[in-house]
Design a protein around this motif. Structure first.
Motif, PDB file in Angstrom:
ATOM      1  N   TRP A   7      -8.381   2.825  11.296  1.00  0.00           N
ATOM      2  CA  TRP A   7      -7.211   2.597  11.011  1.00  0.00           C
ATOM      3  C   TRP A   7      -6.112   4.164  11.430  1.00  0.00           C
ATOM      4  O   TRP A   7      -6.003   5.098  10.247  1.00  0.00           O
ATOM      5  CB  TRP A   7      -6.485   2.450   9.499  1.00  0.00           C
ATOM      6  N   PRO A   8      -5.243   4.241  12.611  1.00  0.00           N
ATOM      7  CA  PRO A   8      -4.989   5.316  12.558  1.00  0.00           C
ATOM      8  C   PRO A   8      -3.308   6.113  12.092  1.00  0.00           C
ATOM      9  O   PRO A   8      -2.774   6.055  11.337  1.00  0.00           O
ATOM     10  CB  PRO A   8      -3.952   5.442  13.954  1.00  0.00           C
ATOM     11  N   HIS A   9      -3.427   4.656  10.739  1.00  0.00           N
ATOM     12  CA  HIS A   9      -1.984   4.748  10.459  1.00  0.00           C
ATOM     13  C   HIS A   9      -2.082   4.750   8.571  1.00  0.00           C
ATOM     14  O   HIS A   9      -1.601   4.029   7.981  1.00  0.00           O
ATOM     15  CB  HIS A   9      -0.534   4.201  10.304  1.00  0.00           C
ATOM     16  N   ALA A  10      -3.021   5.078   8.296  1.00  0.00           N
ATOM     17  CA  ALA A  10      -3.656   4.148   6.835  1.00  0.00           C
ATOM     18  C   ALA A  10      -2.600   5.093   5.704  1.00  0.00           C
ATOM     19  O   ALA A  10      -2.406   4.616   5.266  1.00  0.00           O
ATOM     20  CB  ALA A  10      -5.366   5.426   6.844  1.00  0.00           C
ATOM     21  N   ALA A  11      -2.769   6.614   6.451  1.00  0.00           N
ATOM     22  CA  ALA A  11      -1.448   7.439   5.374  1.00  0.00           C
ATOM     23  C   ALA A  11      -0.790   6.915   5.138  1.00  0.00           C
ATOM     24  O   ALA A  11       0.026   6.100   3.849  1.00  0.00           O
ATOM     25  CB  ALA A  11      -1.152   8.497   5.438  1.00  0.00           C
ATOM     26  N   ALA A  12       0.558   6.338   5.965  1.00  0.00           N
ATOM     27  CA  ALA A  12       1.506   5.497   5.918  1.00  0.00           C
ATOM     28  C   ALA A  12       1.612   4.045   5.234  1.00  0.00           C
ATOM     29  O   ALA A  12       2.599   3.483   4.388  1.00  0.00           O
ATOM     30  CB  ALA A  12       1.696   5.161   7.548  1.00  0.00           C
ATOM     31  N   ALA A  13       0.622   3.244   5.949  1.00  0.00           N
ATOM     32  CA  ALA A  13      -0.158   2.093   5.273  1.00  0.00           C
ATOM     33  C   ALA A  13      -0.033   2.465   3.169  1.00  0.00           C
ATOM     34  O   ALA A  13       0.485   1.393   2.431  1.00  0.00           O
ATOM     35  CB  ALA A  13      -1.126   1.715   6.204  1.00  0.00           C
ATOM     36  N   LEU A  14      -0.987   3.501   2.904  1.00  0.00           N
ATOM     37  CA  LEU A  14      -1.790   3.491   1.359  1.00  0.00           C
ATOM     38  C   LEU A  14      -0.102   4.041   0.981  1.00  0.00           C
ATOM     39  O   LEU A  14      -0.106   3.611  -0.673  1.00  0.00           O
ATOM     40  CB  LEU A  14      -2.303   4.553   1.424  1.00  0.00           C
ATOM     41  N   SER A  15       1.250   4.910   1.559  1.00  0.00           N
ATOM     42  CA  SER A  15       1.707   5.524   0.598  1.00  0.00           C
ATOM     43  C   SER A  15       3.208   3.882   1.144  1.00  0.00           C
ATOM     44  O   SER A  15       4.073   4.013  -0.207  1.00  0.00           O
ATOM     45  CB  SER A  15       2.608   6.181   1.884  1.00  0.00           C
ATOM     46  N   ARG A  16       2.748   2.870   1.693  1.00  0.00           N
ATOM     47  CA  ARG A  16       3.900   1.674   1.729  1.00  0.00           C
ATOM     48  C   ARG A  16       3.885   1.391  -0.100  1.00  0.00           C
ATOM     49  O   ARG A  16       3.829   0.090  -0.633  1.00  0.00           O
ATOM     50  CB  ARG A  16       3.516   1.104   2.169  1.00  0.00           C
ATOM     51  N   SER A  17       1.576   1.127  -0.043  1.00  0.00           N
ATOM     52  CA  SER A  17       1.235   0.512  -1.275  1.00  0.00           C
ATOM     53  C   SER A  17       1.664   1.225  -2.393  1.00  0.00           C
ATOM     54  O   SER A  17       1.972   0.253  -3.437  1.00  0.00           O
ATOM     55  CB  SER A  17      -0.248   0.432  -1.227  1.00  0.00           C
ATOM     56  N   THR A  18       2.135   2.391  -2.878  1.00  0.00           N
ATOM     57  CA  THR A  18       2.839   3.181  -3.712  1.00  0.00           C
ATOM     58  C   THR A  18       4.021   2.658  -4.256  1.00  0.00           C
ATOM     59  O   THR A  18       4.426   3.000  -5.271  1.00  0.00           O
ATOM     60  CB  THR A  18       2.167   4.499  -3.090  1.00  0.00           C
ATOM     61  N   ALA A  19       4.605   2.810  -2.468  1.00  0.00           N
ATOM     62  CA  ALA A  19       6.146   2.009  -3.189  1.00  0.00           C
ATOM     63  C   ALA A  19       6.219   0.749  -3.803  1.00  0.00           C
ATOM     64  O   ALA A  19       6.976   0.177  -3.985  1.00  0.00           O
ATOM     65  CB  ALA A  19       6.946   2.016  -1.574  1.00  0.00           C
ATOM     66  N   LEU A  20       5.569  -0.215  -3.254  1.00  0.00           N
ATOM     67  CA  LEU A  20       5.418  -1.424  -3.977  1.00  0.00           C
ATOM     68  C   LEU A  20       5.013  -1.709  -5.220  1.00  0.00           C
ATOM     69  O   LEU A  20       5.558  -2.315  -5.536  1.00  0.00           O
ATOM     70  CB  LEU A  20       4.805  -2.696  -2.712  1.00  0.00           C
ATOM     71  N   ALA A  21       3.595  -0.992  -5.448  1.00  0.00           N
ATOM     72  CA  ALA A  21       3.322  -0.521  -7.041  1.00  0.00           C
ATOM     73  C   ALA A  21       4.425   0.025  -7.659  1.00  0.00           C
ATOM     74  O   ALA A  21       4.632  -0.301  -8.979  1.00  0.00           O
ATOM     75  CB  ALA A  21       1.875   0.032  -6.936  1.00  0.00           C
ATOM     76  N   ALA A  22       5.236   0.596  -7.161  1.00  0.00           N
ATOM     77  CA  ALA A  22       6.061   1.644  -7.404  1.00  0.00           C
ATOM     78  C   ALA A  22       7.424   0.358  -8.241  1.00  0.00           C
ATOM     79  O   ALA A  22       7.999   0.672  -9.399  1.00  0.00           O
ATOM     80  CB  ALA A  22       7.185   2.433  -7.173  1.00  0.00           C
ATOM     81  N   ASP A  23       7.961  -0.433  -7.239  1.00  0.00           N
ATOM     82  CA  ASP A  23       8.817  -1.406  -7.598  1.00  0.00           C
ATOM     83  C   ASP A  23       8.376  -2.475  -8.734  1.00  0.00           C
ATOM     84  O   ASP A  23       8.523  -2.919  -9.119  1.00  0.00           O
ATOM     85  CB  ASP A  23       9.057  -2.628  -5.895  1.00  0.00           C
ATOM     86  N   ALA A  24       7.165  -3.318  -8.528  1.00  0.00           N
ATOM     87  CA  ALA A  24       6.889  -3.379  -9.563  1.00  0.00           C
ATOM     88  C   ALA A  24       6.343  -2.431 -11.104  1.00  0.00           C
ATOM     89  O   ALA A  24       6.776  -3.708 -12.231  1.00  0.00           O
ATOM     90  CB  ALA A  24       5.357  -4.006  -9.176  1.00  0.00           C
ATOM     91  N   SER A  25       5.860  -1.386 -11.074  1.00  0.00           N
ATOM     92  CA  SER A  25       5.850  -0.743 -12.661  1.00  0.00           C
ATOM     93  C   SER A  25       7.193  -0.840 -12.896  1.00  0.00           C
ATOM     94  O   SER A  25       7.820  -0.708 -13.986  1.00  0.00           O
ATOM     95  CB  SER A  25       5.116   0.641 -11.901  1.00  0.00           C
ATOM     96  N   ASP A  26       8.362  -0.642 -12.094  1.00  0.00           N
ATOM     97  CA  ASP A  26       9.059  -0.236 -12.535  1.00  0.00           C
ATOM     98  C   ASP A  26      10.332  -1.699 -13.078  1.00  0.00           C
ATOM     99  O   ASP A  26      10.935  -2.168 -13.934  1.00  0.00           O
ATOM    100  CB  ASP A  26      10.972  -0.621 -11.340  1.00  0.00           C
TER     101      ASP A  26
END
Length: 433
Positions: free
Chosen positions: A204-223
């Motif tokens: 998955w060449p864009h693995a880092a970007a995808a995982l970073s997007r997951s952190t952003a979604l988790a941050a929205d849910a956390s908020d």
């Protein structure tokens, strides 16, 4: 080449910034970007280099950072720290804690600390926390902007891939330090960086970007969850920063867990572990009214059930065995645990009395009573929490107890205090952090 997200860059244009400058690639790029940003006021950027002394070349790194900052006309502060190698949390975590503590001592009021964490760092943090079984709050990983010390911690490069930073550094001819410890996969983060992430990118060449997007979604849910947590906590809170057991028990167990973690953090305690949440739910919330069930963790953190409420605190400094003090009231008495006892309204007692800790078996005759009472029983009937009772200083004349702090005062001493329009004031000890 512009790397900083415009929204974050614009927000910080008029803010003084202190850059954490290690001399490595990432922090060198960040410092160069901020030092050469034409929209920033001159002198609004400075740097701090933390000298850990963990590498043989640490002094050379300091000289490199000084040379770069001189070249770019950026003020530099070097802070030397001692890293606790026996802290039990690992050298990497201990170095990070020492570094952050140093940053806090240097950060001015209203200033922002800028750190150079980037997209790849964020992806690694997400994986590390997922492997530790973190919930949505932990999976939110590093936030772009959060409270820190006297100001804010700013991570403007989080959306930026490290390959982009490398390209920027090459384009501008920047010089940086390569830390040899980054080549060892003995540290968990290095193992992910050196072994795991390259494999993920092959598939998955864009693995880092995808995982970073997951952190952003988790941050929205956390908020969103944290807004609910705050409402629940306010509903459960009682005087003295305690929690009502009856109110807390009405919440679903998942919401109880989040309230307990938020409350413990608000009380300044270490993060409450998962087994602690279970113990509180299964034992403290269901204990009998007269039980003093408790959960302990870390070196000194405690949550205890008392009088249908949960109390959070850390252990208090112990009194030396046999400690006592002759005190005439002229100046506040300094007690071994950091507490004080003060005579207010009168210059001094007529003669000195003895201050000491409880030994057991003491009795006290209270005003309006024609016989003495066991001090232990009177304290149990009082509103003094059980963990504070051993720290109440006893004011004694020979074997006679005249007062226990300012909570219980004997008939004889009360008569003298009233005649002199005076009273005692006990300032309880602060917890050991």
């Amino acid at each position: 080449m512009t790397l900083l997200p415009p929204s974050l860059l614009d927000a910080a244009i008029d803010i003084p910034v202190m850059v954490g400058f290690s001399g490595g690639l990432d922090s060198t790029v960040l410092l160069h970007l901020l030092a050469h940003a034409s929209a920033r006021a001159p002198g609004s950027v400075r740097a701090v280099h933390v000298h850990h002394g963990l590498q043989a070349s640490a002094d050379a790194w300091e000289h490199h950072c000084r040379a770069i900052c001189t070249q770019w006309n950026v003020p530099l502060q070097v802070v030397r720290v001692d890293v606790a190698r026996d802290s039990g949390q690992g050298l990497e975590a201990a170095a990070r804690d020492a570094r952050h503590a140093a940053f806090k001592t240097q950060l001015h009021d209203g200033e922002w600390l800028a750190l150079a964490h980037h997209q790849d760092d964020q992806a690694e943090t997400f994986l590390l926390r997922a492997l530790r079984g973190s919930g949505v709050d932990g999976l939110a990983a590093m936030r772009p902007l959060r409270s820190f010390g006297n100001g804010l911690l700013w991570r403007p490069l989080l959306p930026v891939a490290r390959t982009t930073l490398e390209a920027y550094a090459q384009q501008h001819g920047l010089q940086w330090i390569d830390d040899p410890s980054n080549d060892s996969d003995g540290f968990d983060r290095n193992f992910l960086r050196l072994q795991v992430m390259p494999l993920l990118r092959e598939r998955w060449p864009h693995a880092a970007a995808a995982l970073s997007r997951s952190t952003a979604l988790a941050a929205d849910a956390s908020d969103l969850l944290q807004q609910q947590d705050n409402d629940d906590l306010q509903t459960c809170l009682r005087a003295g920063n305690t929690l009502s057991i009856a109110t807390l028990s009405q919440l679903a167990k998942s919401r109880q867990a989040r309230v307990l973690r938020r409350w413990a953090r608000q009380c300044g305690l270490p993060p409450l572990p998962a087994n602690g949440v279970r113990s509180i739910q299964q034992q403290l919330l269901t204990a009998a009214h007269d039980q003093q069930a408790e959960f302990r963790w870390g070196n000194s953190a405690r949550i205890l059930r008392w009088r249908d409420q949960l109390h959070a605190f850390t252990q208090l400094a112990a009194w030396p065995h046999g400690w006592q003090l002759q005190w005439d009231g002229r100046a506040p008495a300094q007690l071994p645990d950091g507490a004080t006892l003060t005579l207010l309204g009168a210059e001094a007692f007529e003669h000195a009395f003895t201050l000491r800790q409880r030994h057991g078996g003491e009795r006290i005759q209270l005003p309006g009573r024609d016989h003495s009472h066991a001090l232990k029983h009177r304290l149990q009937a009082s509103d003094i929490p059980p963990w504070l009772r051993p720290h109440l200083p006893l004011l004694c004349e020979g074997d006679n107890v005249l007062a226990a702090g300012d909570q219980l005062v004997s008939a004889a001493l009360q008569q003298w205090l009233q005649a002199h329009d005076a009273h005692l004031q006990w300032q309880p000890p602060d917890p050991v952090n």
